[in-house]
Design a protein around this motif. Structure first.
Motif, PDB file in Angstrom:
ATOM      1  N   ARG A   5     -34.525   2.626   9.303  1.00 13.80           N
ATOM      2  CA  ARG A   5     -33.897   3.778   8.654  1.00 13.80           C
ATOM      3  C   ARG A   5     -32.463   3.983   9.121  1.00 13.80           C
ATOM      4  NH1 ARG A   5     -39.017   6.083   9.317  1.00 13.80           N
ATOM      5  NH2 ARG A   5     -38.387   7.627  10.856  1.00 13.80           N
ATOM      6  N   ASP A  50     -26.338  12.827  -0.552  1.00 11.33           N
ATOM      7  CA  ASP A  50     -27.368  13.854  -0.422  1.00 11.33           C
ATOM      8  C   ASP A  50     -27.950  14.205  -1.789  1.00 11.33           C
ATOM      9  OD1 ASP A  50     -27.132  14.020   2.325  1.00 11.33           O
ATOM     10  OD2 ASP A  50     -25.650  15.635   2.269  1.00 11.33           O
ATOM     11  N   ARG A  53     -30.391  11.558  -2.850  1.00 11.44           N
ATOM     12  CA  ARG A  53     -31.709  11.746  -2.253  1.00 11.44           C
ATOM     13  C   ARG A  53     -32.505  12.801  -3.025  1.00 11.44           C
ATOM     14  NH1 ARG A  53     -32.201   9.104   2.553  1.00 11.44           N
ATOM     15  NH2 ARG A  53     -30.247   8.397   3.479  1.00 11.44           N
ATOM     16  N   LEU A 100     -40.555  19.298   8.147  1.00 14.08           N
ATOM     17  CA  LEU A 100     -39.131  19.620   8.235  1.00 14.08           C
ATOM     18  C   LEU A 100     -38.891  21.120   8.050  1.00 14.08           C
ATOM     19  CD1 LEU A 100     -37.589  16.629   6.237  1.00 14.08           C
ATOM     20  CD2 LEU A 100     -37.769  16.904   8.725  1.00 14.08           C
ATOM     21  N   PHE A 170     -43.623   9.315   7.557  1.00 10.60           N
ATOM     22  CA  PHE A 170     -42.280   8.822   7.865  1.00 10.60           C
ATOM     23  C   PHE A 170     -42.235   7.306   7.887  1.00 10.60           C
ATOM     24  CE2 PHE A 170     -41.259  13.139   8.983  1.00 10.60           C
ATOM     25  CZ  PHE A 170     -39.879  13.221   8.780  1.00 10.60           C
ATOM     26  N   TRP A 175     -37.445   6.912   5.097  1.00 13.75           N
ATOM     27  CA  TRP A 175     -36.089   6.455   4.776  1.00 13.75           C
ATOM     28  C   TRP A 175     -35.403   7.349   3.751  1.00 13.75           C
ATOM     29  CZ3 TRP A 175     -36.609   5.685  -0.373  1.00 13.75           C
ATOM     30  CH2 TRP A 175     -37.855   5.287  -0.851  1.00 13.75           C
ATOM     31  N   TYR A 177     -35.381  10.545   3.882  1.00 13.32           N
ATOM     32  CA  TYR A 177     -35.018  11.811   4.487  1.00 13.32           C
ATOM     33  C   TYR A 177     -34.020  11.693   5.643  1.00 13.32           C
ATOM     34  CZ  TYR A 177     -38.786  14.149   1.949  1.00 13.32           C
ATOM     35  OH  TYR A 177     -39.577  14.670   0.963  1.00 13.32           O
ATOM     36  N   THR A 178     -34.339  10.864   6.613  1.00 14.42           N
ATOM     37  CA  THR A 178     -33.577  10.909   7.849  1.00 14.42           C
ATOM     38  C   THR A 178     -33.686   9.586   8.595  1.00 14.42           C
ATOM     39  OG1 THR A 178     -33.427  12.020  10.005  1.00 14.42           O
ATOM     40  CG2 THR A 178     -35.598  11.898   9.008  1.00 14.42           C
ATOM     41  N   THR A 179     -32.759   9.370   9.529  1.00 14.78           N
ATOM     42  CA  THR A 179     -32.825   8.176  10.380  1.00 14.78           C
ATOM     43  C   THR A 179     -33.721   8.417  11.597  1.00 14.78           C
ATOM     44  OG1 THR A 179     -30.843   8.876  11.599  1.00 14.78           O
ATOM     45  CG2 THR A 179     -30.522   7.443   9.689  1.00 14.78           C
ATOM     46  N   ASN A 180     -34.061   9.662  11.858  1.00 11.49           N
ATOM     47  CA  ASN A 180     -34.891   9.990  13.019  1.00 11.49           C
ATOM     48  C   ASN A 180     -36.368   9.727  12.720  1.00 11.49           C
ATOM     49  OD1 ASN A 180     -32.625  10.951  14.460  1.00 11.49           O
ATOM     50  ND2 ASN A 180     -32.787  12.927  13.417  1.00 11.49           N
ATOM     51  N   SER A 181     -37.124   9.545  13.782  1.00 11.05           N
ATOM     52  CA  SER A 181     -38.558   9.305  13.645  1.00 11.05           C
ATOM     53  C   SER A 181     -39.328  10.320  14.470  1.00 11.05           C
ATOM     54  CB  SER A 181     -38.922   7.895  14.127  1.00 11.05           C
ATOM     55  OG  SER A 181     -38.281   6.917  13.349  1.00 11.05           O
TER      56      SER A 181
END
Length: 420
Positions: A5, A50, A53, A100, A170, A175, A177-181
């Motif tokens: 991601r 954005d 997405r 989220l 996730f 992918w 939504y965000t690069t964080n896990s």
């Protein structure tokens, strides 16, 4: 290995269909290492990432709302049987959105505990049973009482299930939504046990948000149980024409359109049944606006995107004949004397990129008639209208009076010599 991601550029994984052979699937195809999103014919991808997405999420929402199991069939090559596409993407989206929306927190139940204290909400039955009072004359005094505590219990099964579902969501579509896990999590029990826990919680809550979460996790667990080996998934359809028809009907249509369906009639010569109707011809949409009637057929055809191919990518004689029949029936049998009736095909196009030089939400680009009708009436002249694909997918909910006004104006645009 999961999709990277941190280096996933969503725009590079988006494709606009041409609606030609081999390029008709609308939706998402993904596995553990890659993903592709397929938008329908005539779609304009927004410039802002954005917003893109949001458009992908809206695409999934439209597909979930306007397709059924029969639509969600992915046709492979001629040597492979069609594959039903049952990936519950809305359930995955719901689980991620809940996580989220709660600032990265998991669903947690509160555990009730009790303590002896001078402060807090007193539980009198427990206090009387467990605390020795003091006596002052005839008065009973409790210096301390048993009070109730509500503390989060992060070890309850329901929380562990939620952690597992968030992690799996996730892994599949994070992918978007965000690069964080989120933290890695594993199934805390077998599928049947987890589903039983969720069903029990769902049955004993009146909170609609929580109910949706529990239902979504159940759908996820059912899917994961049936797809433990094959990590590839599809969500979408090769039959977006059905979605296009439903979108047009939702935006422009009357709810009682079956009143305008013409039927064929059979009279059996050897029996008593006279004029027995058979299955009806069904126009996609009947629009009423300002006292006028509009018979509309939604056509997911390529003309709005590829007019250089001419009439070959427009509705053909059989469709034209049926549409004229619809118009004649509505005019002669279903409207008051003197009513104006019009006829139109609605096809997708991109208002920002097209060969017509049009930048409006919709435009009148062609007309169909039958050579067997020498002087066609308005309802026998079928207007070819193109409509911006992205607009209708983003705006199918809510009030549509403005859309109806624009469409009626485009349909009537070239009738000033007849109707004035």
């Amino acid at each position: 290995m999961a999709i990277d991601r941190a280096h996933f550029v969503l725009r590079e994984h988006c494709h606009i269909d041409s609606n030609e052979d081999g390029d008709r699937f609308v939706g998402v195809k993904a596995d553990s290492t890659n993903a592709m999103i397929y938008f329908p014919l005539g779609y304009e991808l927004p410039a802002d990432d954005d917003e893109l997405r949001r458009d992908v999420k809206n695409l999934f929402m439209v597909l979930a709302a306007f397709t059924n199991k029969n639509d969600r069939v992915l046709h492979m090559d001629k040597f492979t049987a069609p594959q039903t596409v049952d990936f519950p993407i809305q359930a995955y989206l719901n689980v991620i959105n809940y996580y989220l929306d709660h600032n990265g927190s998991y669903y947690t139940e509160t555990e009730v505990t009790y303590r002896v204290d001078s402060r807090g909400k007193t539980n009198w039955p427990r206090t009387i049973r467990t605390v020795t009072p003091m006596f002052q004359g005839k008065n009973i005094i409790y210096l301390n009482t048993v009070v109730r505590d509500n503390t989060p219990n992060a070890n309850r099964m329901i929380t562990l299930i939620h952690k597992y579902c968030v992690y799996e969501s996730f892994e599949r579509i994070g992918w978007l939504y965000t690069t964080n896990s989120p933290e890695t999590a594993y199934a805390p029990a077998d599928k049947n046990t987890m589903v039983a826990v969720l069903n029990d919680k769902k049955a004993n809550t009146n909170n609609d948000v929580d109910k949706m979460l529990f239902s979504s996790m159940i759908a996820m667990l059912e899917f994961m149980d049936n797809n433990t080996i094959d990590k590839q998934f599809y969500f979408g359809t090769d039959k977006f024409e059905h979605v296009w028809e439903k979108l047009i009907d939702v935006v422009f249509g009357e709810p009682n359109k079956s009143d305008y369906f013409p039927h064929g009639l059979w009279t059996e010569r050897y029996g008593t049944r006279k004029g027995k109707p058979v299955s009806a011809l069904e126009p996609d949409t009947i629009m009423l606006y300002n006292g006028k009637y509009y018979v509309i057929d939604a056509k997911y055809y390529r003309y709005g995107d590829q007019p250089q191919f001419g009439v070959g990518v427009l509705p053909q004689s059989s469709d034209i004949n049926k549409q004229i029949t619809y118009g004649q029936f509505v005019k002669r049998e279903r409207t008051p004397d003197g009513s104006e009736v019009y006829n139109a095909f609605l096809m997708p196009y991109n208002r920002f990129r097209n060969y017509f030089g049009i930048n409006a939400l919709m435009g009148n680009v062609a007309e169909a008639t039958g050579d067997w009708i020498p002087q066609p009436e308005t309802y026998e002249r079928i207007q070819g209208i193109v409509m911006d694909t992205r607009y209708i997918m983003k705006n199918y909910q809510g009030n549509h009076d403005r859309d109806k006004a624009l469409l009626s104006a485009e349909i009537e645009k070239y009738f000033t010599d007849i109707v004035g």
